[in-house]
Write a protein that holds these residues in place. Sequence first.
Motif, PDB file in Angstrom:
ATOM      1  N   MET A   1       0.871  -1.044  -0.042  1.00 34.96           N
ATOM      2  CA  MET A   1       0.035   0.027   0.010  1.00 34.96           C
ATOM      3  C   MET A   1       0.751   1.318  -0.091  1.00 34.96           C
ATOM      4  SD  MET A   1      -2.723   1.378   2.808  1.00 34.96           S
ATOM      5  CE  MET A   1      -3.849   0.409   2.479  1.00 34.96           C
ATOM      6  N   LEU A   2       0.456   2.094  -0.864  1.00 36.14           N
ATOM      7  CA  LEU A   2       1.242   3.287  -0.915  1.00 36.14           C
ATOM      8  C   LEU A   2       0.609   4.645   0.149  1.00 36.14           C
ATOM      9  CD1 LEU A   2       3.412   5.178  -2.513  1.00 36.14           C
ATOM     10  CD2 LEU A   2       1.504   5.657  -4.244  1.00 36.14           C
ATOM     11  N   TYR A   3       1.517   5.029   0.818  1.00 37.37           N
ATOM     12  CA  TYR A   3       1.228   5.900   1.757  1.00 37.37           C
ATOM     13  C   TYR A   3       1.419   7.453   1.215  1.00 37.37           C
ATOM     14  CZ  TYR A   3       1.163   8.891   5.806  1.00 37.37           C
ATOM     15  OH  TYR A   3       0.742  10.217   6.625  1.00 37.37           O
ATOM     16  N   LEU A   4       0.480   8.183   1.250  1.00 37.99           N
ATOM     17  CA  LEU A   4       0.472   9.528   0.471  1.00 37.99           C
ATOM     18  C   LEU A   4       0.502  10.638   1.837  1.00 37.99           C
ATOM     19  CD1 LEU A   4      -1.878   9.539  -2.313  1.00 37.99           C
ATOM     20  CD2 LEU A   4       0.578   9.220  -2.429  1.00 37.99           C
ATOM     21  N   SER A   5       1.719  11.431   1.985  1.00 37.96           N
ATOM     22  CA  SER A   5       1.608  12.323   2.959  1.00 37.96           C
ATOM     23  C   SER A   5       0.739  13.446   2.801  1.00 37.96           C
ATOM     24  CB  SER A   5       2.860  13.080   3.071  1.00 37.96           C
ATOM     25  OG  SER A   5       3.270  13.964   1.987  1.00 37.96           O
ATOM     26  N   LEU A   6       0.321  14.108   3.867  1.00 37.96           N
ATOM     27  CA  LEU A   6      -0.747  15.243   3.755  1.00 37.96           C
ATOM     28  C   LEU A   6      -0.230  16.440   2.789  1.00 37.96           C
ATOM     29  CD1 LEU A   6      -3.524  16.364   4.787  1.00 37.96           C
ATOM     30  CD2 LEU A   6      -2.317  17.364   6.759  1.00 37.96           C
ATOM     31  N   LYS A   7       0.985  16.607   2.817  1.00 41.84           N
ATOM     32  CA  LYS A   7       1.595  17.581   1.752  1.00 41.84           C
ATOM     33  C   LYS A   7       1.367  17.264   0.550  1.00 41.84           C
ATOM     34  CE  LYS A   7       4.246  21.300   2.214  1.00 41.84           C
ATOM     35  NZ  LYS A   7       3.805  22.486   2.695  1.00 41.84           N
ATOM     36  N   PHE A   8       1.731  16.058  -0.028  1.00 39.71           N
ATOM     37  CA  PHE A   8       1.516  15.788  -1.349  1.00 39.71           C
ATOM     38  C   PHE A   8       0.022  15.607  -1.406  1.00 39.71           C
ATOM     39  CE2 PHE A   8       0.542  12.254  -4.565  1.00 39.71           C
ATOM     40  CZ  PHE A   8       1.221  12.849  -5.595  1.00 39.71           C
ATOM     41  N   ARG A   9      -0.856  15.153  -0.680  1.00 42.90           N
ATOM     42  CA  ARG A   9      -2.387  15.153  -0.815  1.00 42.90           C
ATOM     43  C   ARG A   9      -2.773  16.499  -1.018  1.00 42.90           C
ATOM     44  NH1 ARG A   9      -7.237  13.300   2.746  1.00 42.90           N
ATOM     45  NH2 ARG A   9      -8.699  12.968   1.121  1.00 42.90           N
ATOM     46  N   GLU A  10      -2.398  17.540  -0.418  1.00 46.07           N
ATOM     47  CA  GLU A  10      -3.108  18.612  -0.544  1.00 46.07           C
ATOM     48  C   GLU A  10      -2.704  19.301  -2.024  1.00 46.07           C
ATOM     49  OE1 GLU A  10      -1.342  21.257   2.799  1.00 46.07           O
ATOM     50  OE2 GLU A  10      -2.818  20.250   3.945  1.00 46.07           O
ATOM     51  N   LEU A  11      -1.303  19.079  -2.495  1.00 47.02           N
ATOM     52  CA  LEU A  11      -0.990  19.554  -3.767  1.00 47.02           C
ATOM     53  C   LEU A  11      -1.730  18.854  -4.830  1.00 47.02           C
ATOM     54  CD1 LEU A  11       3.107  18.950  -3.583  1.00 47.02           C
ATOM     55  CD2 LEU A  11       1.613  21.148  -3.412  1.00 47.02           C
ATOM     56  N   VAL A  12      -2.442  17.769  -4.747  1.00 51.21           N
ATOM     57  CA  VAL A  12      -3.442  17.105  -5.531  1.00 51.21           C
ATOM     58  C   VAL A  12      -4.801  17.345  -5.651  1.00 51.21           C
ATOM     59  CG1 VAL A  12      -1.620  15.481  -6.331  1.00 51.21           C
ATOM     60  CG2 VAL A  12      -3.351  14.750  -4.837  1.00 51.21           C
ATOM     61  N   LEU A  13      -5.124  17.806  -4.631  1.00 54.30           N
ATOM     62  CA  LEU A  13      -6.517  18.338  -4.169  1.00 54.30           C
ATOM     63  C   LEU A  13      -6.941  19.303  -5.245  1.00 54.30           C
ATOM     64  CD1 LEU A  13      -6.904  18.714  -0.354  1.00 54.30           C
ATOM     65  CD2 LEU A  13      -7.755  16.888  -1.664  1.00 54.30           C
ATOM     66  N   PRO A  14      -8.380  18.984  -5.521  1.00 56.58           N
ATOM     67  CA  PRO A  14      -8.968  20.495  -6.350  1.00 56.58           C
ATOM     68  C   PRO A  14      -9.028  21.803  -5.501  1.00 56.58           C
ATOM     69  CG  PRO A  14     -10.271  18.391  -6.327  1.00 56.58           C
ATOM     70  CD  PRO A  14      -9.324  18.156  -5.348  1.00 56.58           C
ATOM     71  N   VAL A  15      -8.539  22.860  -6.088  1.00 55.85           N
ATOM     72  CA  VAL A  15      -8.433  24.181  -5.503  1.00 55.85           C
ATOM     73  C   VAL A  15      -9.621  24.927  -6.077  1.00 55.85           C
ATOM     74  CG1 VAL A  15      -6.957  26.038  -5.275  1.00 55.85           C
ATOM     75  CG2 VAL A  15      -6.032  23.742  -5.362  1.00 55.85           C
ATOM     76  N   LEU A  16     -10.429  25.609  -5.169  1.00 52.57           N
ATOM     77  CA  LEU A  16     -11.298  26.502  -5.545  1.00 52.57           C
ATOM     78  C   LEU A  16     -10.665  27.826  -4.913  1.00 52.57           C
ATOM     79  CD1 LEU A  16     -14.439  27.106  -6.167  1.00 52.57           C
ATOM     80  CD2 LEU A  16     -14.885  26.932  -3.838  1.00 52.57           C
ATOM     81  N   VAL A  17     -10.463  28.654  -5.971  1.00 50.08           N
ATOM     82  CA  VAL A  17     -10.043  29.997  -5.758  1.00 50.08           C
ATOM     83  C   VAL A  17     -11.138  31.054  -5.940  1.00 50.08           C
ATOM     84  CG1 VAL A  17      -8.324  31.915  -6.689  1.00 50.08           C
ATOM     85  CG2 VAL A  17      -8.123  29.346  -6.753  1.00 50.08           C
ATOM     86  N   ASP A  18     -11.557  31.809  -4.900  1.00 49.30           N
ATOM     87  CA  ASP A  18     -12.496  32.809  -4.785  1.00 49.30           C
ATOM     88  C   ASP A  18     -11.755  34.161  -4.880  1.00 49.30           C
ATOM     89  OD1 ASP A  18     -14.558  34.591  -3.987  1.00 49.30           O
ATOM     90  OD2 ASP A  18     -14.510  33.981  -1.954  1.00 49.30           O
ATOM     91  N   PHE A  19     -12.129  35.014  -6.166  1.00 44.64           N
ATOM     92  CA  PHE A  19     -11.658  36.234  -6.462  1.00 44.64           C
ATOM     93  C   PHE A  19     -12.725  37.213  -5.745  1.00 44.64           C
ATOM     94  CE2 PHE A  19      -9.460  33.448  -9.329  1.00 44.64           C
ATOM     95  CZ  PHE A  19      -8.224  34.203  -9.127  1.00 44.64           C
ATOM     96  N   TRP A  20     -12.436  38.135  -4.784  1.00 45.73           N
ATOM     97  CA  TRP A  20     -13.185  38.832  -4.253  1.00 45.73           C
ATOM     98  C   TRP A  20     -12.548  40.416  -4.208  1.00 45.73           C
ATOM     99  CZ3 TRP A  20     -12.194  41.378   0.567  1.00 45.73           C
ATOM    100  CH2 TRP A  20     -11.208  40.793   1.143  1.00 45.73           C
ATOM    101  N   ALA A  21     -13.540  41.297  -3.712  1.00 48.11           N
ATOM    102  CA  ALA A  21     -13.007  42.670  -3.661  1.00 48.11           C
ATOM    103  C   ALA A  21     -13.731  43.318  -2.197  1.00 48.11           C
ATOM    104  CB  ALA A  21     -13.371  43.693  -4.809  1.00 48.11           C
TER     105      ALA A  21
END
Length: 101
Positions: A1-21
Motif C-alpha cells: 500500500m502506498l502512503y501519501l503524505s498530507l503535504k502531497f495530498r494537498e498538492l493534488v486536491l482540487p482548488v477553489l479560488v475565490d476572487f473578491w473585492a
Amino acid sequence: MLYLSLKFRELVLPVLVDFWAPGCQPCEMLSPIVDKIATQYGDRLKLIKINVEKSFSIPMHYNLDCFPTLLMFNTGQVVEKIVGTIPEAVLMKVIRKHLTA
C-alpha cells in the motif's frame, strides 16, 4: 500500500479560488457560502481567497473583470468558472462533480 503524505495530498486536491473585492456586496453575500463549502469538503478541496485589490496581477492573468469570480482548478487546469453570486445548492453541485472519491 502506498502512503501519501498530507503535504502531497494537498498538492493534488482540487482548488477553489475565490476572487473578491472589499466592499463588493455580491462578494460579501457569496463569501459565507464558499467558507461553508470549504469547511464541509476541507479534506477533499483546498480554498484560496484572493483580494483583487491587493493581488491584481492574478485576476488579470485569468482575464477576470467581474467579482466575485470562482475558479475551480483540478490538476492545475481551470475546470469551472463561476461569475457572480449563485445559490449554495448550485455551487455545491458544481464543486461535487470535480471532487474525487
